[in-house]
Design a protein around this motif. Structure first.
Motif, PDB file in Angstrom:
ATOM      1  N   HIS A  37      36.821 -33.087 107.589  1.00  0.00           N
ATOM      2  CA  HIS A  37      37.920 -34.025 107.743  1.00  0.00           C
ATOM      3  C   HIS A  37      39.279 -33.495 107.306  1.00  0.00           C
ATOM      4  CE1 HIS A  37      36.582 -34.789 103.601  1.00  0.00           C
ATOM      5  NE2 HIS A  37      37.808 -35.185 103.366  1.00  0.00           N
ATOM      6  N   HIS A  38      39.372 -32.294 106.822  1.00  0.00           N
ATOM      7  CA  HIS A  38      40.646 -31.621 106.574  1.00  0.00           C
ATOM      8  C   HIS A  38      40.425 -30.126 106.680  1.00  0.00           C
ATOM      9  CE1 HIS A  38      39.317 -30.783 102.471  1.00  0.00           C
ATOM     10  NE2 HIS A  38      39.027 -32.058 102.366  1.00  0.00           N
ATOM     11  N   ILE A  39      41.510 -29.361 106.675  1.00  0.00           N
ATOM     12  CA  ILE A  39      41.378 -27.937 106.969  1.00  0.00           C
ATOM     13  C   ILE A  39      40.852 -27.108 105.810  1.00  0.00           C
ATOM     14  CG2 ILE A  39      43.110 -27.996 108.781  1.00  0.00           C
ATOM     15  CD1 ILE A  39      45.107 -26.828 106.814  1.00  0.00           C
ATOM     16  N   PHE A  40      40.813 -27.660 104.616  1.00  0.00           N
ATOM     17  CA  PHE A  40      40.365 -26.906 103.445  1.00  0.00           C
ATOM     18  C   PHE A  40      38.873 -27.110 103.215  1.00  0.00           C
ATOM     19  CE2 PHE A  40      44.748 -28.318 102.622  1.00  0.00           C
ATOM     20  CZ  PHE A  40      45.358 -27.096 102.654  1.00  0.00           C
ATOM     21  N   SER A  41      38.145 -26.028 102.936  1.00  0.00           N
ATOM     22  CA  SER A  41      36.726 -26.159 102.597  1.00  0.00           C
ATOM     23  C   SER A  41      36.540 -26.702 101.191  1.00  0.00           C
ATOM     24  CB  SER A  41      36.021 -24.808 102.715  1.00  0.00           C
ATOM     25  OG  SER A  41      35.958 -24.418 104.054  1.00  0.00           O
ATOM     26  N   HIS A  42      37.508 -26.448 100.329  1.00  0.00           N
ATOM     27  CA  HIS A  42      37.482 -26.961  98.968  1.00  0.00           C
ATOM     28  C   HIS A  42      38.826 -27.622  98.699  1.00  0.00           C
ATOM     29  CE1 HIS A  42      33.757 -24.814  98.213  1.00  0.00           C
ATOM     30  NE2 HIS A  42      34.314 -23.768  98.801  1.00  0.00           N
ATOM     31  N   GLU A  43      38.853 -28.950  98.799  1.00  0.00           N
ATOM     32  CA  GLU A  43      40.101 -29.690  98.640  1.00  0.00           C
ATOM     33  C   GLU A  43      40.619 -29.616  97.202  1.00  0.00           C
ATOM     34  OE1 GLU A  43      41.846 -34.030  99.931  1.00  0.00           O
ATOM     35  OE2 GLU A  43      39.721 -33.827  99.524  1.00  0.00           O
ATOM     36  N   LYS A  44      39.708 -29.707  96.248  1.00  0.00           N
ATOM     37  CA  LYS A  44      40.059 -29.630  94.832  1.00  0.00           C
ATOM     38  C   LYS A  44      39.139 -28.628  94.158  1.00  0.00           C
ATOM     39  CE  LYS A  44      41.233 -34.502  94.857  1.00  0.00           C
ATOM     40  NZ  LYS A  44      40.757 -35.828  94.526  1.00  0.00           N
ATOM     41  N   ASP A  45      39.516 -28.188  92.990  1.00  0.00           N
ATOM     42  CA  ASP A  45      38.700 -27.243  92.242  1.00  0.00           C
ATOM     43  C   ASP A  45      37.334 -27.855  91.950  1.00  0.00           C
ATOM     44  OD1 ASP A  45      38.058 -24.923  90.899  1.00  0.00           O
ATOM     45  OD2 ASP A  45      38.862 -25.633  88.990  1.00  0.00           O
ATOM     46  N   GLY A  46      36.284 -27.182  92.359  1.00  0.00           N
ATOM     47  CA  GLY A  46      34.926 -27.659  92.114  1.00  0.00           C
ATOM     48  C   GLY A  46      34.410 -28.623  93.172  1.00  0.00           C
ATOM     49  N   SER A  47      35.204 -28.947  94.175  1.00  0.00           N
ATOM     50  CA  SER A  47      34.752 -29.871  95.218  1.00  0.00           C
ATOM     51  C   SER A  47      34.315 -29.094  96.460  1.00  0.00           C
ATOM     52  CB  SER A  47      35.868 -30.843  95.596  1.00  0.00           C
ATOM     53  OG  SER A  47      36.889 -30.167  96.296  1.00  0.00           O
ATOM     54  N   THR A  48      33.514 -29.724  97.275  1.00  0.00           N
ATOM     55  CA  THR A  48      33.095 -29.150  98.546  1.00  0.00           C
ATOM     56  C   THR A  48      33.300 -30.199  99.627  1.00  0.00           C
ATOM     57  OG1 THR A  48      31.445 -27.780  97.466  1.00  0.00           O
ATOM     58  CG2 THR A  48      31.178 -28.119  99.811  1.00  0.00           C
TER      59      THR A  48
END
Length: 110
Positions: free
Chosen positions: A68-79
């Protein structure tokens, strides 16, 4: 060497490179008589509309990732979840015979 001279030298280098490329130097880089035909170095195509992103695998002949967004990890420690995990697309023809799209041959993927 101060910052102003570094910027000046970079501008001179960039200008000379561009002029060389435009007026004949680029011909060496893109020789049309070359016997090199190229090769596929990666079997995945990425796509994005700026909001979500996806990956098509030529080897698997299917979309393998949609997020749902271009980043594989939106925040540190998230997937970011993959909405196409274990998804198969297909259709039914000839008295409900199922045809899976990843079983069809792919002629070209660009």
């Amino acid at each position: 060497m101060n910052l102003r001279s570094v910027k000046f030298m970079f501008k001179v280098f960039l200008t000379s490179f561009c002029l060389t490329f435009l007026f004949g130097g680029g011909k060496v880089l893109a020789d049309t008589n070359s016997s090199y035909t190229g090769h596929n170095s990666w079997d995945q195509l990425t796509t994005s509309n700026g909001i979500c992103a996806g990956i098509y695998s030529k080897k698997d002949a299917k979309l393998i990732r949609l997020q749902h967004h271009i980043f594989s990890h939106e925040k540190d420690g998230s997937t970011t979840p993959n909405y196409l995990y274990d998804a198969y697309f297909g259709y039914q023809v000839n008295n409900n015979k199922t045809v899976w799209l990843n079983n069809l041959a792919v002629d070209q993927a660009e």
